[in-house]
Scaffold this motif. Structure first.
Motif: not given
Length: 367
Positions: A167-171, A197-200
């Motif tokens: 999962a490379m791209h958050p969104g 989800e993004p990191e965090g």
């Protein structure tokens, strides 16, 4: 010379079957996955049968269950996440007394929300139910790889396939069946969302909801009681009988309405399965405080209506300050008559500083 007289029904069946053959031949020419002669025969048969008269509905006809919002990922490190989906073909109500044979992931429209974080490794297994009448696969728009996974996951009834991806791209991304004719499989309900989800993690909110819009093309007349088939001719003309949220008319109303309390912040993951229509997503009586257009990392503020294309998705967030019912719509408002409406019920004390009625009009009506 003898004249051949074809009835409207016979002509419609022929056009539907021919349309499927043309689509399949075109797909084969471009090397799309899942093409085989048995599959072509199967889909042509579906189209011909769908153009026939409406059949009696099953006695035990019910609505499909609603898919749940997957829990937030939170602030954790990357990990291996295993996901299992099953292609299931089920008969359910799309409108009161109107039955339709949906093609689904895990028996719901949309399919289950997949929720991971950026950097996760996802192992996804797709099974095709033994009762299915066609091959199915999955294309995840969050996947970097041939066909978004579709090239490797096309499976016959009773079979399964497994892929692994980073999962490379958050969104927030759409997934859907991509077995030709792709639009037919999507139009039957085979789509869902994968949230990366993004990191965090995403910021915490009070309520999260999962909503997807789709356009459906039925044989017979819209609203006619009974079991309807799929109408290829109407799909090619992009003239749906129904445009609905979460698989049926009124799926997000009454007991299934979205619910919140004044002062809470609401987040809606909203996607459009299509296969054809773009949505002008709007909540009547609210302004979106924040929107992630097409699920992008860059948010925008104070948005009244956001455009979501077929095969696209977004995240909208807003705080609810005033109690009452708020209607979710596609603001191409002719689609209201085709079912594109849901309700957010907000409970709590009045807030006259934000909104108050000084004098009622002499008639009821409006949103």
């Amino acid at each position: 010379m003898a004249r051949i007289h074809l009835s409207k029904r016979t002509l419609r069946i022929a056009i539907a079957a021919l349309s499927v053959v043309v689509l399949l031949l075109g797909a084969a020419a471009y090397g799309l996955p899942g093409i085989s002669q048995p599959a072509a025969d199967s889909h042509a048969g579906h189209a011909a049968a769908a153009a026939s008269a409406v059949e009696p509905a099953p006695a035990d006809l019910v609505r499909m269950p609603q898919p749940e919002v997957a829990p937030p990922v939170g602030d954790r490190g990357p990990q291996l996440v295993k996901v299992e989906l099953e292609a299931k073909e089920i008969v359910a109500e799309i409108d009161d007394g109107v039955a339709y044979k949906f093609w689904t992931f895990n028996g719901t429209v949309p399919g289950p929300m997949i929720r991971v974080r950026e950097g996760d490794t996802v192992e996804l297994t797709l099974k095709n139910s033994l009762d299915s009448t066609a091959p199915h696969n999955i294309d995840l728009h969050a996947v970097t790889g041939p066909g978004g996974g579709a090239a490797a996951t096309t499976v016959s009834p009773g079979k399964q396939a497994t892929i692994q991806f980073l999962a490379m791209h958050p969104g927030v991304y759409v997934y859907h069946c991509a077995t030709p004719p792709v639009a037919m499989h999507i139009a039957n309900g085979m789509y869902g969302l994968i949230v990366v989800e993004p990191e965090g993690g995403l910021p915490q909110v009070d309520r999260e909801f999962y909503v997807m819009q789709g356009d459906f093309y039925l044989s017979g007349e819209r609203g006619e009681k009974g079991l309807h088939g799929f109408d290829m001719e109407q799909m090619l003309a992009e003239n749906p009988d129904y445009v609905v949220f979460n698989g049926s008319v009124g799926a997000l109303t009454g007991d299934n309405a979205l619910k919140a309390k004044t002062g809470e912040t609401v987040r809606i993951f909203f996607g459009v399965g299509g296969p054809n229509l773009t949505s002008s997503f709007h909540v009547i009586g609210e302004v979106f405080d924040r929107v992630a257009p097409e699920g992008a990392a860059e948010w925008v503020s104070h948005v009244q209506t956001t455009m979501v294309p077929a095969g696209g998705a977004t995240i909208v967030e807003f705080q609810v300050e005033v109690p009452g019912n708020y209607t979710l719509v596609d603001h191409s408002l002719g689609r209201l008559a085709k079912g594109a409406a849901g309700v957010l019920q907000v409970e709590g004390p009045d807030n006259p500083e934000v909104y108050t009625v000084i004098e009622h009009g002499d008639q009821s009506g409006g949103h």
